[in-house]
Scaffold this motif. Structure first.
Motif, short mmCIF file in Angstrom:
data_model
loop_
_atom_site.label_atom_id
_atom_site.label_comp_id
_atom_site.label_asym_id
_atom_site.label_seq_id
_atom_site.Cartn_x
_atom_site.Cartn_y
_atom_site.Cartn_z
N MET A 194 16.23 48.00 22.49
CA MET A 194 16.26 48.32 21.00
C MET A 194 17.17 49.47 20.98
O MET A 194 16.74 50.61 21.54
CB MET A 194 14.73 48.65 20.61
CG MET A 194 14.78 48.79 19.15
SD MET A 194 12.85 49.38 18.19
CE MET A 194 12.12 47.98 19.28
N THR B 171 12.18 45.34 15.46
CA THR B 171 11.07 45.14 15.90
C THR B 171 10.91 44.51 17.40
O THR B 171 11.82 43.62 17.63
CB THR B 171 10.25 44.15 15.12
OG1 THR B 171 10.40 44.96 13.70
CG2 THR B 171 8.99 43.96 15.52
N GLU B 172 10.09 44.91 18.08
CA GLU B 172 10.01 44.23 19.59
C GLU B 172 8.26 44.32 19.79
O GLU B 172 7.60 45.01 19.26
CB GLU B 172 10.64 45.03 20.63
CG GLU B 172 10.42 46.28 20.91
CD GLU B 172 11.25 46.84 21.92
OE1 GLU B 172 10.85 47.76 22.78
OE2 GLU B 172 12.32 46.66 22.11
N ILE B 173 8.00 43.42 20.87
CA ILE B 173 6.54 43.41 21.22
C ILE B 173 6.47 43.55 23.02
O ILE B 173 6.91 42.80 23.71
CB ILE B 173 5.97 42.00 20.85
CG1 ILE B 173 6.03 41.84 19.28
CG2 ILE B 173 4.45 41.78 21.39
CD1 ILE B 173 5.91 40.25 18.94
N VAL C 37 3.30 46.40 19.16
CA VAL C 37 4.49 46.13 18.45
C VAL C 37 5.07 47.57 18.31
O VAL C 37 4.49 48.50 17.78
CB VAL C 37 4.34 45.51 17.03
CG1 VAL C 37 5.43 45.37 16.47
CG2 VAL C 37 3.56 44.08 17.37
N SER D 69 4.38 36.43 16.77
CA SER D 69 5.32 36.88 17.59
C SER D 69 6.65 36.94 17.45
O SER D 69 7.50 37.63 17.16
CB SER D 69 4.90 36.76 19.13
OG SER D 69 3.74 37.25 19.42
N LYS D 70 6.92 35.34 17.08
CA LYS D 70 8.21 34.90 16.72
C LYS D 70 8.78 35.65 15.35
O LYS D 70 9.86 36.01 15.22
CB LYS D 70 8.31 33.40 16.66
CG LYS D 70 8.42 32.84 18.00
CD LYS D 70 8.49 31.31 17.97
CE LYS D 70 8.50 30.60 19.42
NZ LYS D 70 8.51 29.22 19.34
N THR D 71 7.79 35.59 14.32
CA THR D 71 8.12 35.98 13.15
C THR D 71 8.32 37.47 12.98
O THR D 71 9.09 38.12 12.61
CB THR D 71 7.06 35.99 12.18
OG1 THR D 71 6.48 34.45 11.89
CG2 THR D 71 7.14 36.28 10.61
N LEU D 72 7.40 38.22 14.04
CA LEU D 72 7.78 39.70 14.06
C LEU D 72 9.09 40.00 14.81
O LEU D 72 9.69 41.07 14.42
CB LEU D 72 6.63 40.46 14.75
CG LEU D 72 5.25 40.60 14.06
CD1 LEU D 72 3.95 41.03 15.39
CD2 LEU D 72 5.20 41.60 13.12
N CYS D 73 9.33 39.35 15.87
CA CYS D 73 10.54 39.61 16.66
C CYS D 73 11.97 39.25 15.68
O CYS D 73 12.72 39.90 15.99
CB CYS D 73 10.45 39.12 17.75
SG CYS D 73 9.42 39.88 19.10
N ALA D 74 11.74 38.53 14.57
CA ALA D 74 12.62 38.55 13.69
C ALA D 74 13.01 39.58 12.72
O ALA D 74 13.96 39.51 12.14
CB ALA D 74 12.48 37.05 12.94
#
Length: 93
Positions: free
Chosen positions: A1, A38-40, A52, A29-34
């Motif tokens: 990031m 943002t990263e997990i 997150v 997870s996929k929605t957040l990373c979009a």
């Protein structure tokens, strides 16, 4: 990031714990990373918890991003763990 810096040289980063429905971890997870910045870095599948990290150029953008993430289907709760603001002065390279 990477670290975004606005024309004023500020940067905000925060870490959060997301409690999600265990069956929704992959989708959340996929929605957040979009989301930009943002990263997990951590997941506990059994407990439905995500660590997150979000970053933005200013606090308003960061808070708006957190609020939009709260509305993702499957998210039960969001807890702010840490927030840091870095402001670079005009004389700082």
């Amino acid at each position: 990031m990477t670290e975004p810096h606005s024309e004023h040289g500020s940067w905000h980063v925060c870490s959060l714990i997301f409690q999600v429905r265990p069956e929704a971890i992959e989708t959340v997870s996929k929605t957040l990373c979009a989301l930009p910045g943002t990263e997990i870095p951590g997941v506990n599948n059994e407990e439905g918890k995500l660590i997150v990290v979000m970053q933005a150029e200013d606090a308003d953008a960061l808070y708006a991003q957190i609020e939009s993430a709260r509305d993702i289907a499957g998210v039960l709760a969001v807890s702010l763990v840490y927030h840091q603001q870095d402001e670079q002065g005009e004389d700082t390279p």
